[in-house]
Design an enzyme around this catalytic site. Sequence first.
Site, PDB file in Angstrom:
ATOM      1  N   GLY B  29      -9.719 -12.829 -20.829  1.00  0.00           N
ATOM      2  CA  GLY B  29      -8.262 -12.937 -20.974  1.00  0.00           C
ATOM      3  C   GLY B  29      -7.762 -12.693 -22.381  1.00  0.00           C
ATOM      4  O   GLY B  29      -6.568 -12.565 -22.596  1.00  0.00           O
ATOM      5  N   CYS B 238       2.089  -2.842   9.107  1.00  0.00           N
ATOM      6  CA  CYS B 238       2.035  -1.413   8.795  1.00  0.00           C
ATOM      7  C   CYS B 238       2.349  -0.608  10.055  1.00  0.00           C
ATOM      8  O   CYS B 238       1.782  -0.849  11.116  1.00  0.00           O
ATOM      9  CB  CYS B 238       0.659  -1.043   8.259  1.00  0.00           C
ATOM     10  SG  CYS B 238       0.440   0.734   8.077  1.00  0.00           S
ATOM     11  N   CYS B 241      -1.210   1.525  10.828  1.00  0.00           N
ATOM     12  CA  CYS B 241      -2.458   0.892  11.258  1.00  0.00           C
ATOM     13  C   CYS B 241      -2.217  -0.490  11.833  1.00  0.00           C
ATOM     14  O   CYS B 241      -3.131  -1.130  12.329  1.00  0.00           O
ATOM     15  CB  CYS B 241      -3.455   0.825  10.107  1.00  0.00           C
ATOM     16  SG  CYS B 241      -3.091  -0.483   8.904  1.00  0.00           S
ATOM     17  N   CYS B 263       1.059   0.896   4.787  1.00  0.00           N
ATOM     18  CA  CYS B 263       0.132   0.364   3.780  1.00  0.00           C
ATOM     19  C   CYS B 263       0.252   1.134   2.474  1.00  0.00           C
ATOM     20  O   CYS B 263       0.298   2.370   2.483  1.00  0.00           O
ATOM     21  CB  CYS B 263      -1.307   0.516   4.250  1.00  0.00           C
ATOM     22  SG  CYS B 263      -1.755  -0.576   5.586  1.00  0.00           S
ATOM     23  N   CYS B 269      -5.785   1.852   5.022  1.00  0.00           N
ATOM     24  CA  CYS B 269      -5.015   2.239   6.202  1.00  0.00           C
ATOM     25  C   CYS B 269      -5.773   3.299   7.007  1.00  0.00           C
ATOM     26  O   CYS B 269      -5.932   3.181   8.221  1.00  0.00           O
ATOM     27  CB  CYS B 269      -3.652   2.764   5.756  1.00  0.00           C
ATOM     28  SG  CYS B 269      -2.441   2.913   7.078  1.00  0.00           S
TER      29      CYS B 269
END
Lengths: 256, 283, 361
Positions: B29, B238, B241, B263, B269
Amino acid sequence: MTPLLQVRGLTKRYGARIGCADVSFDLWPGEVMGIVGESGSGKSTLLNCLAGHLAPDAGRVIFDTRADGSRDTVTMPEPERRMLGRTDWAFVHQNPRDGLRMGVSAGGNVGERLMAVGARNYGGIRATALDWLGRVEIAADRVDDRPSSFSGGMQQRLQIARNLVTGPRLVFMDEPTGGLDVSVQARLLDLLRGLVRRMGLSAIIVTHDLAVVRLLADRLMVMKSGLVVESGLTDQVLDDPQHAYTQLLVSSVLQV
Amino acid sequence: MNDYNFAYLDEQTKRMIRRALLKAVAIPGYQVPFASREMPMPYGWGTGGVQVTAACLTPEDVLKVIDQGADDTTNAVSIRKFFQRTAGVATTEHTGEATLIQTRHRIPETTLHEGQILVYQVPIPEPLRFLEPRETETRKMHALEDYGLMHVKLYEDIARHGVIATAYAYPVKVEGRYVMDPSPIPKFDNPKLSDSAALQLFGAGREQRIYALPPYTTVVSLDFEDYPFEPTKADHACALCGSAESYLDEVIMDDAGGRMFVCSDTDYCATRRAEQDKSSAKI
Amino acid sequence: MYVAVKGGERAIENAHAFLAEDRRGDPAVPELSVAQIREQMALAVNRVMAEGSLYDPDLAALAIKQARGDLIEAIFLIRAYRTTLPRFGSSKPLDTGAMACHRRISATFKDAPGGQVLGPTFDYTHRLLDFKLMAEGEAPVAPVAEPRREPTPHITEFLNKDGMIEEEAQSDAMPPDLTREPLELPADRALRLQSITRGDEGFILGMAYSTQRGYARNHAFVAELRIGTCSVEMEIPELGFAVEIGEVTLTECETVNQFKGSKTEPAQFTRGYGLVFGQTERKAIAMALVDRALRWKELGEDNSGAPAQDEEFVLYHADNIQATGFLEHIKLPHYVDFQSELELVRKLRAGVPEALREAAE
Ligand SMILES: Nc1ncnc2c1ncn2[C@@H]1O[C@H](COP(=O)(O)OP(=O)(O)O)[C@@H](O)[C@H]1O
Ligand SMILES: [Mg+2]
């Protein structure tokens, strides 16, 4: 009992010029110390050295910390000093713009110190902020307003709330009533006196206004050209000044 | 482009970047300054990610490049082509097959596995930047863990809007220490940052910073107890899909403002649709 | 049935082809050669070399041709190329005192050794379009003067002799290298100068101009502006001595600025410095002003809060390659972050009562 703050030989120079020199005193828990003197006498320099905003050239500032007892705040690492600055200490600036975030709401200003020490409950933070706005006589419906829409007196009261919200043990104030007109000053002083008494705060108040210390301070230090020329109980110093400079200071005030 | 070194950068530069990467992995970080080079694509278009990728690639790697979750967006195509040309590595669109994935703005839906590296392109690495514009100040704030201001921002959001009004580049705290900008991924992706089996590397070219999340690092999105972090997405499935779990792009279909949701992760997808075709063919 | 957009690759290839065709323009018009650009667009070439940080007029001319005259794009090409070049070493410090000047002027002294030499300047041309240039013709021939043999001394040296101007601190320390190390603040003067000399001409000009208008005014006189060639020498370890490896044209500007002093310190003028590749006069003067403004701290001046005094502001925003990249990246797809914001705004709007929402619209 140990003093909350022990100051020894504190000196700060600006090049060849003296800011303050060889200042020593003790501050006991619950005590309010006033520092008076004409403009340029070194009051702000001293206060900023005590609060860790300025690095002194010499001297020690021993603070009785909650966790580790007596520590020299001059030599302690910066992260620890900053932590003190957000927990045990508070600093009220003369100009509220220096002590507030002008782009953040009143509630956010008061809440910042709480969040800085780990508060993570929005409802709790907001409730505490509202409580403190009430204590400094700011209406609850102003909680989401920015300080830029507040009057000078309100801004100063907000700054005080923002500082006291985490229950500091030592409050530094630099001319807290300076820049306010007389009626507003009186109200603020009244408020400060109430808070100091109720919370049993220890405080160091810098001012050139003897009325302020008469009302708030237990003890006084009189500064001239960077040096402390006289100190003692407030009433004693004001009613029976020993040093010629103090006499001048007192008489000039009495004439006003 | 055979006159250029493997993966474009010279070995000296790669070594310098790897050093920064090692430091970044050692201090999760923390933003490590590095001497970002001028790349043959503009700053702001992934030069940080490209340099990190170049420093990590080996000839055996299989590379996947996505932008907005998709393999076929123009900038993804352009960066993939750059590495095909300069490193000659194999490329793939399948998340599971890739050993190194460079991404802009998304984390793939498919869970990453050990040994994979995810490289993020980062425009502004400093999570405190829009609260404090000065780099000299923000570095000090990180060093002193002085993060009160970050929560003030979240407080202000709730006071004004009733919710935390940050939808992407949602700030996180890494292993309880550094506050980090996860790059402009939607906050929907934030949970995938934490405890990932993959090594996650972040490169900001223009701002000359590299940071990292080693595998299995704990990453927490900042919030309040009573206003907890919510990884939201469009409330649809979606249209292609049928997935109700994946992050969706909104597509405008006609002049009347008709729209559909699909997606954003094109590989996810397509893979789902291929499987659906297979199973329906069997029937 | 919706089909996801595909074919990014073909779109890119077609765009490149279209660009190449447009670059050439009307094929009935003769093509520009790189040599023509180098010789006849010399000031553009100079700018590209200066901001590209690579002294190579041919490559700069090529970059200008490839970039269709977009100088920032050309600078970008040069910078990207520069990244790939191996570094063999560094030259010895250049001696601008030994510069063979073809222009040298001073605004502080009417005359001085070396004289005032106007050289090839636009300064006193009347800015009237010269329609003769629309026709092709013979190049005019300029009168030739006897070249000066001895070196031309720096004007500031005369001031220095009397202690009238601050002494430039001598140092043999290796200066930091902006292109090899990340920019970290506070920056020393050498690093600041590196950043400004490759900074965007327009940005540096704007910053300098702001100082003249009172945002950190530093009251500059151009003590000297010189343009000419300097030889570049490099220490060859195998030989054990320095050899000349080439020659570069440079523009150097030294300004005499606002004096400092106090009861204890005698008054002294201060300095600003500009040094830029090629004939790049505007940039060199602007550089000197910005350099001087950034020196407020070491000279014990007040920070007036002016942009030109703000090292972080100036150094982080001077580079046009960084700036243009980040600026232009906002045209890249941002579907995903925009989508997340779209959802958020919808959610926020849903929380506001209908009546209020209509009032706001
Ligand atoms: N930053 C500074 N630089 C130089 N001199 C200063 C600075 N701040 C204060 N001084 C000088 O130090 C002395 C004490 O100033 P100060 O502490 O501000 O006094 P007061 O608060 O009592 O008005 C004055 O002579 C002042 O001019
Ligand atoms: Mg003062």
